[in-house]
Design an enzyme around this catalytic site. Structure first.
Site, PDB file in Angstrom:
ATOM      1  N   SER A 209       0.804  -1.224   0.000  1.00 54.71           N
ATOM      2  CA  SER A 209       0.000   0.000   0.000  1.00 54.71           C
ATOM      3  C   SER A 209       0.838   1.275   0.000  1.00 54.71           C
ATOM      4  O   SER A 209       0.324   2.342  -0.320  1.00 54.71           O
ATOM      5  CB  SER A 209      -0.931   0.017   1.226  1.00 54.71           C
ATOM      6  OG  SER A 209      -0.173  -0.042   2.429  1.00 54.71           O
ATOM      7  N   GLU A 386      -6.544   9.004  11.469  1.00 51.13           N
ATOM      8  CA  GLU A 386      -5.229   9.095  12.113  1.00 51.13           C
ATOM      9  C   GLU A 386      -4.423   7.856  11.755  1.00 51.13           C
ATOM     10  O   GLU A 386      -4.440   6.846  12.448  1.00 51.13           O
ATOM     11  CB  GLU A 386      -5.362   9.239  13.619  1.00 51.13           C
ATOM     12  CG  GLU A 386      -4.049   9.593  14.297  1.00 51.13           C
ATOM     13  CD  GLU A 386      -4.246  10.064  15.724  1.00 51.13           C
ATOM     14  OE1 GLU A 386      -3.248  10.439  16.353  1.00 51.13           O
ATOM     15  OE2 GLU A 386      -5.402  10.061  16.202  1.00 51.13           O
ATOM     16  N   HIS A 390       0.040   5.247   6.102  1.00 45.29           N
ATOM     17  CA  HIS A 390      -0.321   5.650   4.745  1.00 45.29           C
ATOM     18  C   HIS A 390      -0.233   7.165   4.564  1.00 45.29           C
ATOM     19  O   HIS A 390      -0.657   7.926   5.426  1.00 45.29           O
ATOM     20  CB  HIS A 390      -1.732   5.154   4.414  1.00 45.29           C
ATOM     21  CG  HIS A 390      -1.839   3.663   4.475  1.00 45.29           C
ATOM     22  ND1 HIS A 390      -2.497   3.005   5.490  1.00 45.29           N
ATOM     23  CD2 HIS A 390      -1.342   2.700   3.656  1.00 45.29           C
ATOM     24  CE1 HIS A 390      -2.424   1.701   5.283  1.00 45.29           C
ATOM     25  NE2 HIS A 390      -1.725   1.487   4.180  1.00 45.29           N
TER      26      HIS A 390
END
Length: 452
Positions: A209, A386, A390
């Site tokens: 990711s 939060e 990422h």
């Protein structure tokens, strides 16, 4: 399913310190160039405006039309209402998408833009928010052309196999039948041409990711920003996927897909660890399955005549009380470093670079690089976001600059394909969020990507 329920639309503008220059051309030269270039087999040319000269080799759009799979082109995602067709261009001041139906492959995209009546500021993204032009400012009367390369792909590998896509992947622009361009800012577009290309060096990305093209705001990764810094000799094919490990990337047949199309002289860049760290079981770990898988990827690329590059995992945002960063990846960076040394593979140590980067910002300022927003920042967002793993667009761009610094420090041949105007980057003196103004796309979701 989840994506459709969580997706909302917003119109926000952010912007960036980096402005990409392009050569100014006259409309007369443009018209001649388009007619000449449109002789290329398979090229699709679109001329916009109520008064443009007709051409048998171009689609003339004297009004705004919605995308239609039958015609294979048009303004997409209900943004046709944003478009005003002028004498020799279309104008928009809201995020607008234009899609063209194309088969899998690499394409050179040429966009000519500018206005006779006002100044313009143009940002162009493609597919799942890959950045290609960052706020090109033109004065009234100026016209310019931007040329860039876009990879379009499908999940199909051969007649018997295809990539096993996740449900979250199915609605992404990266995996549909179209090449989609996104225009943001105060924009006037005169023409778009899309030409198939084969003689281009392809950089394949395999990762998780922190690397993948994040389809929806406010999430972002470095793989969709490094596209903005390569010249016309390179195209980036980003096969990274959220939540992936080295083993799951292979099991879902993404590695098989890459190896089925990679050519001698292409590159395979590999960055994993965030999710590999969570795998449990006998023979699982940094010095066992992880190291073995890295060796497999490296050898597979070399067997195809391609050039592997390893990248250690980006750091998580986790600070000690004294302002230093906690090492959350355990032995995984060291395991990759060891494989790189043993197999003589170029390695970019992003773990070290991002440690320097975050500590240079400091604990609180570094939050601005991640998806951390108070409740109700975006429509439909009732709880605060939060995330310490990422990135938002600002953070993703900073990581892309770190990757480029690493490649330059290695004297990698890839560095010769960086745009000449791209400055050297120093993570000891990172950019400030206050100067980041890249326009946000108008597609948003509050569900965080898979993986951590």
């Amino acid at each position: 399913m989840i994506r459709k329920n969580k997706m909302v639309f917003l119109m926000l503008l952010w912007c960036s310190f980096q402005v990409v220059n392009a050569a100014t051309v006259t409309e007369e030269i443009l018209a001649k160039t388009i007619v000449k270039d449109s002789n290329t087999i398979g090229e699709k040319v679109f001329l916009f405006g109520k008064k443009v000269k007709k051409s048998k080799k171009a689609v003339m759009l004297n009004k705004s039309v919605s995308y239609d799979s039958a015609t294979g082109y048009g303004f997409d995602f209900n943004t046709v209402v944003n478009v005003k067709v002028n004498k020799n261009s279309f104008a928009t001041e809201k995020p607008t998408y234009f899609s063209v139906k194309v088969p899998e492959g690499n394409y050179q995209v040429t966009v000519t833009f500018g206005s006779k009546t006002k100044s313009t500021t143009t940002t162009i993204k493609a597919e799942s928010r890959r950045l290609f032009l960052d706020q090109q400012v033109l004065k009234k009367g100026e016209t310019t052309t931007k040329v860039f390369n876009v990879n379009v792909r499908t999940s199909k590998i051969d007649e018997k196999s295809q990539i096993q896509l996740k449900d979250r992947d199915l609605g992404q622009l990266n995996w549909d039948e179209k090449l989609t361009l996104e225009f943001l800012g105060t924009v006037e577009i005169k023409s778009i041409s899309i030409t198939p290309i084969t003689n281009v060096k392809t950089v394949y990305l395999a990762g998780d990711s922190t690397v993948t093209d994040q389809d929806l705001e406010p999430w972002a990764s470095w793989g969709q920003f490094i596209t903005n810094y390569f010249d016309q000799n390179v195209v980036v094919a980003n096969y990274a996927v959220s939540g992936a490990t080295l083993r799951s990337f292979k099991a879902s047949l993404r590695l098989k897909k890459v190896l089925s199309i990679i050519k001698p002289g292409d590159y395979l860049i590999v960055e994993f660890a965030h999710n590999d760290e969570k795998e449990k079981g006998e023979g699982i770990g940094p010095w066992d399955s992880y190291s073995a898988s890295i060796r497999e990827y490296v050898q597979a690329a070399r067997d195809k005549g391609a050039i592997p590059i390893l990248i250690t995992p980006v750091q998580r945002r986790a600070f000690n009380a004294d302002g230093t960063l906690k090492p959350t990846h355990g032995d995984y960076p060291d395991a990759m470093r060891k494989v790189a040394q043993e197999m003589n593979v170029p390695l970019v140590d992003i773990t070290k670079l991002t440690t320097t980067l975050y500590e240079s910002w400091g604990d609180e300022p570094s939050r601005k690089a991640f998806v951390q927003y108070p409740a109700n920042t975006f429509p439909g967002q009732k709880e605060k976001l939060e995330d310490n793993t990422h990135f938002n667009s600002f953070g993703a761009n900073e990581i892309a600059l770190c990757v480029m610094k690493g490649l330059r420090d290695l004297n990698s041949p890839l560095a010769q394909y960086f745009l000449k105007e791209v400055p050297q980057y120093n993570p000891n003196q990172p950019n400030a969020f206050a100067k980041w103004t890249l326009p946000m796309s108008n597609r948003f979701e509050i569900v965080k990507p898979d993986g951590n």
